[in-house]
Design a protein around this motif. Sequence first.
Motif, mmCIF file in Angstrom:
data_model
loop_
_atom_site.group_PDB
_atom_site.id
_atom_site.type_symbol
_atom_site.label_atom_id
_atom_site.label_comp_id
_atom_site.label_asym_id
_atom_site.label_seq_id
_atom_site.Cartn_x
_atom_site.Cartn_y
_atom_site.Cartn_z
ATOM 1 N N GLU A 226 1.924 7.938 4.126
ATOM 2 C CA GLU A 226 1.606 7.873 2.714
ATOM 3 C C GLU A 226 1.858 6.444 2.227
ATOM 4 O OE1 GLU A 226 4.295 10.670 0.806
ATOM 5 O OE2 GLU A 226 5.773 9.083 0.453
ATOM 6 N N ALA A 227 1.262 6.107 1.105
ATOM 7 C CA ALA A 227 1.480 4.787 0.526
ATOM 8 C C ALA A 227 1.497 4.919 -0.986
ATOM 9 C CB ALA A 227 0.393 3.808 0.964
ATOM 10 N N GLU A 228 2.240 4.024 -1.614
ATOM 11 C CA GLU A 228 2.344 4.059 -3.061
ATOM 12 C C GLU A 228 1.886 2.734 -3.647
ATOM 13 O OE1 GLU A 228 6.217 4.981 -4.593
ATOM 14 O OE2 GLU A 228 5.433 5.386 -6.601
ATOM 15 N N PHE A 229 0.959 2.801 -4.572
ATOM 16 C CA PHE A 229 0.468 1.626 -5.288
ATOM 17 C C PHE A 229 1.354 1.383 -6.495
ATOM 18 C CE2 PHE A 229 -2.080 -1.464 -7.178
ATOM 19 C CZ PHE A 229 -2.501 -1.096 -8.444
ATOM 20 N N LYS A 230 1.915 0.178 -6.570
ATOM 21 C CA LYS A 230 2.731 -0.200 -7.726
ATOM 22 C C LYS A 230 2.125 -1.458 -8.334
ATOM 23 C CE LYS A 230 7.111 1.861 -6.238
ATOM 24 N NZ LYS A 230 8.550 1.643 -5.975
ATOM 25 N N ARG A 231 1.431 -1.265 -9.445
ATOM 26 C CA ARG A 231 0.733 -2.372 -10.086
ATOM 27 C C ARG A 231 1.702 -3.464 -10.530
ATOM 28 N NH1 ARG A 231 -4.112 -2.038 -12.608
ATOM 29 N NH2 ARG A 231 -3.916 0.224 -12.687
ATOM 30 N N SER A 232 2.839 -3.053 -11.081
ATOM 31 C CA SER A 232 3.792 -4.027 -11.621
ATOM 32 C C SER A 232 4.361 -4.932 -10.540
ATOM 33 C CB SER A 232 4.929 -3.301 -12.352
ATOM 34 O OG SER A 232 5.629 -2.457 -11.453
ATOM 35 N N GLN A 233 4.397 -4.437 -9.319
ATOM 36 C CA GLN A 233 4.935 -5.221 -8.204
ATOM 37 C C GLN A 233 3.842 -5.750 -7.286
ATOM 38 O OE1 GLN A 233 7.993 -2.918 -6.194
ATOM 39 N NE2 GLN A 233 8.851 -2.202 -8.122
ATOM 40 N N SER A 234 2.592 -5.450 -7.610
ATOM 41 C CA SER A 234 1.462 -5.839 -6.744
ATOM 42 C C SER A 234 1.745 -5.437 -5.301
ATOM 43 C CB SER A 234 1.209 -7.352 -6.828
ATOM 44 O OG SER A 234 0.822 -7.712 -8.124
ATOM 45 N N SER A 235 2.191 -4.203 -5.144
ATOM 46 C CA SER A 235 2.559 -3.749 -3.798
ATOM 47 C C SER A 235 1.838 -2.460 -3.433
ATOM 48 C CB SER A 235 4.073 -3.544 -3.707
ATOM 49 O OG SER A 235 4.475 -2.430 -4.486
ATOM 50 N N PHE A 236 1.746 -2.263 -2.156
ATOM 51 C CA PHE A 236 1.117 -1.049 -1.608
ATOM 52 C C PHE A 236 1.830 -0.767 -0.300
ATOM 53 C CE2 PHE A 236 -1.874 2.232 -1.528
ATOM 54 C CZ PHE A 236 -2.655 2.234 -0.378
ATOM 55 N N ASN A 237 3.048 -0.262 -0.370
ATOM 56 C CA ASN A 237 3.880 -0.051 0.809
ATOM 57 C C ASN A 237 3.552 1.251 1.512
ATOM 58 O OD1 ASN A 237 5.095 -2.440 0.048
ATOM 59 N ND2 ASN A 237 6.986 -1.473 -0.684
ATOM 60 N N LEU A 238 3.593 1.194 2.810
ATOM 61 C CA LEU A 238 3.284 2.343 3.665
ATOM 62 C C LEU A 238 4.581 3.010 4.094
ATOM 63 C CD1 LEU A 238 0.918 3.782 5.279
ATOM 64 C CD2 LEU A 238 1.584 2.300 7.187
ATOM 65 N N ARG A 239 4.596 4.344 4.072
ATOM 66 C CA ARG A 239 5.818 5.064 4.431
ATOM 67 C C ARG A 239 5.499 6.235 5.343
ATOM 68 N NH1 ARG A 239 7.304 4.710 -1.552
ATOM 69 N NH2 ARG A 239 6.489 6.836 -1.722
ATOM 70 N N LYS A 240 6.522 6.585 6.128
ATOM 71 C CA LYS A 240 6.440 7.803 6.929
ATOM 72 C C LYS A 240 7.858 8.340 7.051
ATOM 73 C CE LYS A 240 4.508 9.864 11.073
ATOM 74 N NZ LYS A 240 3.671 9.699 12.293
ATOM 75 N N PRO A 241 8.077 9.614 6.797
ATOM 76 C CA PRO A 241 9.442 10.142 6.776
ATOM 77 C C PRO A 241 10.109 10.193 8.143
ATOM 78 C CG PRO A 241 7.834 11.869 6.275
ATOM 79 C CD PRO A 241 7.087 10.602 6.335
ATOM 80 N N SER A 242 9.330 10.380 9.196
ATOM 81 C CA SER A 242 9.919 10.499 10.524
ATOM 82 C C SER A 242 8.916 9.966 11.551
ATOM 83 C CB SER A 242 10.266 11.967 10.825
ATOM 84 O OG SER A 242 10.760 12.106 12.138
#
Lengths: 114, 114
Positions: B64-80
């Motif tokens: 999954e990834a989360e778009f954060k406009r205020s931080q100009s970020s799009f970090n990718l995550r995986k729980p395990s």
Amino acid sequence: KAGVTQTPRYLIKTRGQQVTLSCSPISGHRSVSWYQQTPGQGLQFLFEYFSETQRNKGNFPGRFSGRQFSNSRSEMNVSTLELGDSALYLCASGPLGTAQETQYFGPGTRLLVL
Amino acid sequence: AQSVTQPDIHITVSEGASLELRCNYSYGATPYLFWYVQSPGQGLQLLLKYFSGDTLVQGIKGFEAEFKRSQSSFNLRKPSVHWSDAAEYFCAVGARGGADGLTFGKGTHLIIQP
């Protein structure tokens, strides 16, 4: 559906020669894009073709050229090869080549220039 | 012109641990954002993409990834993470309007420790 295919998979050339790489997109896709991947510069956009017309071009010298055929297959050509042209060349296809659609990448052609 | 920064060249994670890969972009408006994965000898495979709407995007393989406009970020995550997740991960930006292809970050090499 078969994926994007690229031929040949590996190539060795010498400086000054020219090379032609081929890309067959997914059936029904009309857009083909080419990218160069090197350890130093990463992935860089070369050009994009749609319905036999080049629509976009990246910042590469005129030695890099391409074309697209009526069946959407595409070729890219590099003339007067330089050592720095050694790279993995990736082709990607999409239905229409719009910015939001998924691009499907082939396995690439690895070019070594000696 | 747009640009993408992936601050981590290499990341080592133990199998079963959580993962977060960072991506920051520079673009004048809300771009199209993508995460691709490349395994050795393979082309790029799309994990997920963001165009608009819900800022948390689900992708394939449990990413999954989360778009954060205020931080100009799009970090990718995986729980395990699983050993098969070891690969090179690329964040990319596509300009609205479709020109100039995708702009990729330099990639993050993910190593999985047993």
